[in-house]
Every structure is written in structure tokens, then in C-alpha cells.
Scaffold this active site. Structure first.
Site, PDB file in Angstrom:
ATOM      1  N   LEU A  48      63.206  63.697  -9.675  1.00 63.54           N
ATOM      2  CA  LEU A  48      63.753  64.582  -8.549  1.00 63.54           C
ATOM      3  C   LEU A  48      62.531  65.050  -7.469  1.00 63.54           C
ATOM      4  CD1 LEU A  48      66.875  66.710  -9.551  1.00 63.54           C
ATOM      5  CD2 LEU A  48      66.810  64.626  -7.643  1.00 63.54           C
ATOM      6  N   ASP A  49      62.248  65.029  -6.393  1.00 63.13           N
ATOM      7  CA  ASP A  49      61.246  65.486  -5.566  1.00 63.13           C
ATOM      8  C   ASP A  49      61.254  67.063  -6.054  1.00 63.13           C
ATOM      9  OD1 ASP A  49      60.699  63.048  -4.503  1.00 63.13           O
ATOM     10  OD2 ASP A  49      61.746  63.585  -2.788  1.00 63.13           O
TER      11      ASP A  49
END
Length: 307
Positions: A48-49
Site C-alpha cells: 500500500l502506498d
């Protein structure tokens, strides 16, 4: 004097449904969980960013053998898209490259545009991504101001619902296949609306077998608070799901003692009433999870990944 040997860590196995906080990379979150659990082995199941929050399944111990099956799973997100502003990274971390007025846009128009993205579509990976080009990550090239040709990838958008339309921001719920870049999806939706857009907020709410789970996600603070207590290991371990919970969408087969023995020696075995194809979960007569098998053309079950 020889140096002190580092502890190999606890042999703890299970899956933690971590609620990744804002601002941390997935690897940072993983390393903190590994350290708090004092686990010998740990891995996550899809990045996930830092801008994104939400579900990051963390596999500990033997569960890491099955993390690839979660990497290949469908995902569900809630995403807020700020219309009228395009950025270099298609999210709020990038620099603004263009602004446009949001005109002629209402909920009906948004729904019409969303419908055009449903089903299998080709998506161009963004420059700010971990995809490799000539051995280098695209985001490293992008930071040098370079843009290279990329090959579109076939993805699938199973559903995309408009949750709110409070212009210039809209909120969507997206159910998509692996490999989908929600940032690119938001940017493309903004382009179709004629005003551009970028992700202002992103939260992953489901992954594969945990798409609609009722099990609450666990925060880093919860894990840290437990880890600070005396004799915390049993309480920490109680937060973990069994590793076969990641495979609950596959049929389960119970093997006889003989079949389980030969299977664990790497041999294909014949199991009565087995499916005719695909992957299966394997258990012995005591309901102990053995691993994953694959049905062969001759009907036998071939071990694919064992505990």
C-alpha cells in the site's frame, strides 16, 4: 571476544489483519509488526502506498509460504477523488500539474462514466509505480524526470459504486483484480469527466478471502500496547488468524493417514470425491492443515505448497 548472536526470533505462525496507518510504507509497517511479535519470519501480501491506509495482511512464520496466494487476490478500496486537479503522481503527494473547473459534473454524470470502466480493461501502469523497466523501478526513473514507454496491463473492475458526490470531491467503492492502480483509475475517471482528478484519500477494505470479513483489523497501536505488557506473547498470538483462513475460498479435502503420509513425501495421491480441477486445501484425519494441493489431469492431488 565473539559478538553476541542475535536471537532467531519466535516461531509464531498466523495472519494478522493489520490496519496500516497513514504515512508508513508497507515494509515499515511489516518490520514493526515483526519486531513487536519478535517473529523469526514475516512477510506482507501486497504493498500500500504511504498515502493509503487499511488492510495489509501480515503473514508470520509458516504463513509466509502462502502469501503469494493473497498477492494474486482481488482487492476492495474506498477512495476519495478530488476533481479538477491533476498531479504528477495521481495522488495528493504529487505536484500539481494542471487545474480545471469542475463543470457539467453531477452524480448521474459520474455514474455514467464509472459504468464505462466496468469489466476487463487495459490500464497503463503509472510512472510512479514499482513496475520495472530495463531493470529499474519506474518510480526511480520518474524521480529523475524521465518518462518511458509502458505496456498496458489487462485488469478487471468488478464493481465501482459512487458513495458520495460532494463536488469537487467524489467517494467511490472499488472492487478490482490484482494489479489495479487505483491512482490511475482515479486519474482516468477525472479525464473522462473533462476536469482531471487525483486520489485525495485511499483505504483498502478487503483482500481476497478477507473481502467481506467481519474480523476487525488490528492497529499498530493495539499491537504495541500488548507487546509492552509482561508475558504478552499469548495475547499477541490471539490476534492472529490461522494460516488456512487465507485459502477459505478453495475446497477442503480430508486425507486418510496413508494419503497424508505419501502426500507429505511429495507424491500425488488419489482422494475420493475430490474436485476435478483447481487448487484445494488439504487436511489430515485430525483436521490439521497440511497445505495446498492441485488436481492433476489423472484426478490425483499433487502437493503444491505444504506447511
Amino acid at each position: 571476544m565473539s559478538g553476541r548472536r542475535r536471537s532467531p526470533g519466535r516461531n509464531v505462525t498466523g495472519i494478522l489483519l493489520l490496519d496500516k496507518p497513514l504515512g508508513l510504507t508497507s515494509n515499515d509497517a511489516l518490520q514493526r509488526i515483526k519486531r513487536l511479535y519478535r517473529a523469526a519470519k514475516a512477510g506482507h501480501t501486497g504493498s500500500l502506498d504511504p498515502l493509503a491506509t487499511g488492510l495489509l495482511p501480515v503473514c508470520l512464520g509458516a504463513a509466509t509460504k502462502f502469501s503469494a496466494f493473497l498477492l494474486d487476490a482481488d482487492k476492495r478500496y474506498r477512495v476519495k477523488v478530488l476533481l479538477g486537479v491533476t498531479t504528477t503522481t495521481a495522488d495528493a503527494e504529487g505536484e500539481v500539474v494542471e487545474t480545471k473547473p469542475v463543470v457539467g459534473v453531477d452524480a448521474a454524470r459520474v455514474r455514467d462514466v464509472l459504468a464505462g470502466f466496468l469489466g476487463p480493461i487495459d490500464q497503463l501502469p503509472p510512472m510512479y509505480s514499482a513496475v520495472k523497466h530495463a531493470g529499474q523501478r519506474l518510480y526511480k526513473l520518474a524521480r529523475q524526470g524521465l518518462e518511458v514507454e509502458r505496456t498496458p496491463r489487462r485488469i478487471q473492475i468488478f464493481s465501482m459504486d459512487l458513495l458520495s458526490c460532494e463536488l469537487p470531491e467524489i467517494e467511490l467503492e472499488v472492487h478490482c483484480s490484482k494489479g489495479t492502480y487505483v491512482r490511475t483509475l482515479a486519474e482516468d475517471i477525472g479525464r473522462e469527466l473533462g476536469c482531471g482528478g487525483h486520489v485525495s484519500q485511499l483505504r483498502r477494505t478487503g483482500v481476497g478471502p478477507y473481502l467481506d470479513t467481519l474480523v476487525p483489523f488490528v492497529t499498530l497501536d493495539q499491537v504495541r500496547d500488548l507487546a509492552d505488557q509482561e508475558g504478552a506473547a499469548p495475547q499477541l498470538d490471539a490476534l492472529l488468524l490461522p494460516l488456512d483462513s487465507a485459502l477459505g475460498h478453495w475446497p477442503a479435502l480430508r486425507l486418510s493417514a496413508d494419503a497424508a503420509f505419501y502426500l507429505q513425501q511429495g507424491q500425488a495421491v488419489l482422494v475420493p470425491r475430490a474436485p476435478t480441477e483447481g487448487l484445494v486445501r488439504l487436511y489430515d484425519v485430525s483436521e490439521h492443515f497440511l497445505g495446498v494441493g492441485e488436481i492433476q489431469d489423472d484426478g490425483k492431488v499433487q502437493p503444491k505448497r505444504l506447511v
